[in-house]
Each structure stands twice: as structure tokens, then as C-alpha cells.
Scaffold this active site. Structure first.
Site, short mmCIF file in Angstrom:
data_model
loop_
_atom_site.label_atom_id
_atom_site.label_comp_id
_atom_site.label_asym_id
_atom_site.label_seq_id
_atom_site.Cartn_x
_atom_site.Cartn_y
_atom_site.Cartn_z
N GLU A 65 16.79 84.88 58.51
CA GLU A 65 15.51 85.51 57.77
C GLU A 65 14.25 84.68 57.59
OE1 GLU A 65 15.00 87.69 53.37
OE2 GLU A 65 16.54 86.43 53.73
N LYS A 141 13.85 95.34 56.09
CA LYS A 141 14.88 94.97 55.02
C LYS A 141 14.88 95.90 54.07
CE LYS A 141 16.21 90.86 52.08
NZ LYS A 141 15.52 89.73 51.59
N CYS A 181 20.13 89.56 54.60
CA CYS A 181 20.37 88.87 53.31
C CYS A 181 20.73 89.80 52.17
CB CYS A 181 19.23 87.92 52.97
SG CYS A 181 19.42 86.52 51.95
#
Length: 316
Positions: A65, A141, A181
Site C-alpha cells: 500500500e 480502497k 489493508c
């Protein structure tokens, strides 16, 4: 059974790092990886044939990330110089060049800026590039961590990523689910723990490969594990496996030879010097394999504080 190779780059890039230097650092890591991989072969073959062959040895390269910028920015203004437009930013250009050089797919995280209805929005994104340099997918995300909100990131709002990639020398079609994540956690940490949003999405899509670029903090933020260059943060890997529990529970669609594979590409190191504010990252990039026995096998890993490249040959 379909076979291909994956590689995760685990690197320590502090927020505010020069992006060009960060890219050069990863380039050097890749060069050293290939050099060491073919060490011992005669010089002529090493420089020509082995070099060409090495470029075919990785089918999928995954970076963390916000791979080249660091993660923990203190404000929107702090991250602004590092924002990149979708499709045309420096990270995408690096991914395209690397994909062409290595003849592989590349997935890498970056901070995206987009103007929508005259409003500038920031996303924590990951771009997927094919071996021909074509942009296959741009994922934003979905579930935001508190640190994302500090620098003004917006949720992608379109759910987790899903695509099909053609991987390996046999050009096999692979169903891929992509997150970043926090997507592995319960939404906002308020959703029921056993909702397993990301893992259940992977089951819904009948994914072969689940890929997660990360900047995941260590289970213990103050003290690394013993022998942390070689030993991973097992508490963190165990937590990832717990969050992927539906992959163990839903094996009906897996034949005797079929597998699902999870790739966790995390960063390592520490950001911010003040102990009260600093973040120690878990490293521990790993590949987990799930078969129809309902068990999770840790195929390989990197140590918590090790910078390096995890290379694994997988069958699905």
C-alpha cells in the site's frame, strides 16, 4: 492444476521519501533478487540467457500500500505533493515499465487524486498492469483506516476489486479479488467481526487468488519480535488467517487439486520518531494456501523487519 509464480516486495519507505529514490530502491532490490537467483551460472549465460529467463520467472509482482510514498501523512497538505492522477501518475508509469521489463503483471499501491464534479478527491488506490504495460484495473480502497482519514482519503465506494488475469507460462485464467489493508478488517471496526466482508466477497466471486497490498502495523507497536529479520509477526499472520476464515469454511467448490491463495504484501520499518506517535509495521509478507481439507497452509513468509522479495510458486 494451474501453476504460476508470485513475488511480494517488502520494503521500508518513510512518508515524505523522494519517490524517485524509492523507485530506484525497489529497482535495485529486484536486480539483486535476479542476480542472486542465478548466481553460480557461467558468466556468459548469466548475462544473456539467464537474464532473459529470469524476466519470465515472476508472473505476478505485488508491492505494498502506498508503496513509494510511505503511509502515515499528518494532513492533506502533507500528502498533496505525492498525489498522482489515475492512469498517468509516476507509480503507474513505474508499474508499466517494470511489467514490460519483467514480463509480468504488477500490482502497486499509490495515493490517487481525482477531480469529480469540480471537487478534488483523494483515494488510497492500487493499479494493476499487464505484462504488455496495459492498465488492467485501478482499485480504490473501500474500508478506510483512521490514518487514511487524517490525510483526507475517500472510500472507493464501489466495493472490493474483482478481475480475471492470465498468468503463468500456460496462460491460465485466474479469478482475482483485490483489497487494500483495512479492507480485511470489519468495516469501521464496528461491523460484526464474523461478517467477514472481504473474505466472503472472495467466496462470492469464487476467487482463486486474493491479493492485499498493506501498510499493516505490528501486533505489538513497541517491540519487534525476536530475530525479526528472519521471524515474522506470527500474531499478525494469525489475525489475517482469522479474518480469512470463510476460505477455510467454504471448500465445497474446491476439487481435490484446486487451491485458493492469499497474497499479503506488507511494508516494514517505523514511521515517525516520537515513540508516542510512531508506527511500527508488521512486515511478515506471506502467502497462504487453502485446499479442500479446510486447512490454511503458510507457504512462505518474510521476517518482520526484513526488506526483501518473497518468491513463491503456487498451484491453484
Amino acid at each position: 492444476m494451474r501453476r504460476f509464480t508470485v513475488a511480494c516486495v517488502q520494503v521500508n519507505i518513510h512518508h515524505g521519501s523522494d519517490i524517485v529514490n524509492s523507485m530506484r530502491k525497489v529497482d535495485l532490490m529486484l536486480q539483486n533478487f535476479f542476480s542472486n537467483r542465478y548466481q553460480g551460472q557461467e558468466a556468459a549465460k548469466q548475462s544473456v540467457n539467464a537474464g532473459l529467463e529470469s524476466r519470465k520467472s515472476i508472473d505476478l509482482l505485488v508491492l505494498p500500500e502506498l508503496a513509494f510514498t510511505g503511509y502515515k501523512f499528518a494532513s492533506r497538505s502533507a500528502i498533496t505533493p505525492y498525489l498522482e492522477p489515475r492512469y498517468t501518475g509516476r507509480t503507474t508509469a513505474w508499474a508499466q515499465k517494470t511489467a514490460l521489463d519483467l514480463n509480468c503483471h504488477v500490482i502497486v499501491g499509490y495515493p490517487e487524486v481525482s477531480t469529480e464534479s469540480n471537487i478534488e478527491k483523494i483515494y488510497n488506490s492500487a493499479v494493476v498492469v499487464s505484462p504488455s504495460g496495459e492498465i488492467v484495473y485501478n482499485y480504490r480502497k473501500c474500508f478506510l483506516y483512521e490514518a487514511d482519514k487524517v490525510w483526507g482519503a475517500c472510500s472507493g465506494g464501489e466495493g472490493f476489486g474483482s478481475m480475471e488475469l492470465t498468468l503463468g507460462r500456460d496462460k491460465v485464467s485466474v479469478k482475482v479479488v483485490l483489497g487494500i489493508c483495512m479492507d480485511l478488517n470489519p468495516e469501521e471496526f464496528t461491523a460484526p467481526f464474523d461478517k467477514y466482508e472481504f473474505a466472503n466477497f472472495a467466496i462470492q466471486k469464487d476467487a482463486d487468488l486474493i491479493v492485499l497490498p498493506m501498510a499493516w502495523r505490528a501486533y505489538d507497536n513497541d517491540v519487534p519480535v525476536e530475530d525479526s529479520m528472519n521471524i515474522p509477526d506470527w500474531k499478525t499472520i494469525n489475525y489475517w488467517a482469522v479474518r480469512l476464515k470463510p476460505l477455510q469454511d467454504n471448500v465445497a467448490s474446491l476439487t481435490e487439486n484446486r487451491r485458493r491463495v492469499f497474497i499479503g504484501a506488507n511494508r516494514t520499518g517505523i514511521e515517525d520518531g516520537d515513540v508516542s506517535e510512531r508506527t511500527m509495521y508488521a512486515g511478515s509478507s506471506c502467502v497462504l494456501e487453502y485446499d479442500n481439507s479446510g486447512k490454511a497452509l503458510v507457504r512462505d513468509w518474510l521476517g518482520q523487519e526484513k526488506e526483501g522479495i518473497l518468491f513463491v510458486e503456487v498451484d491453484i
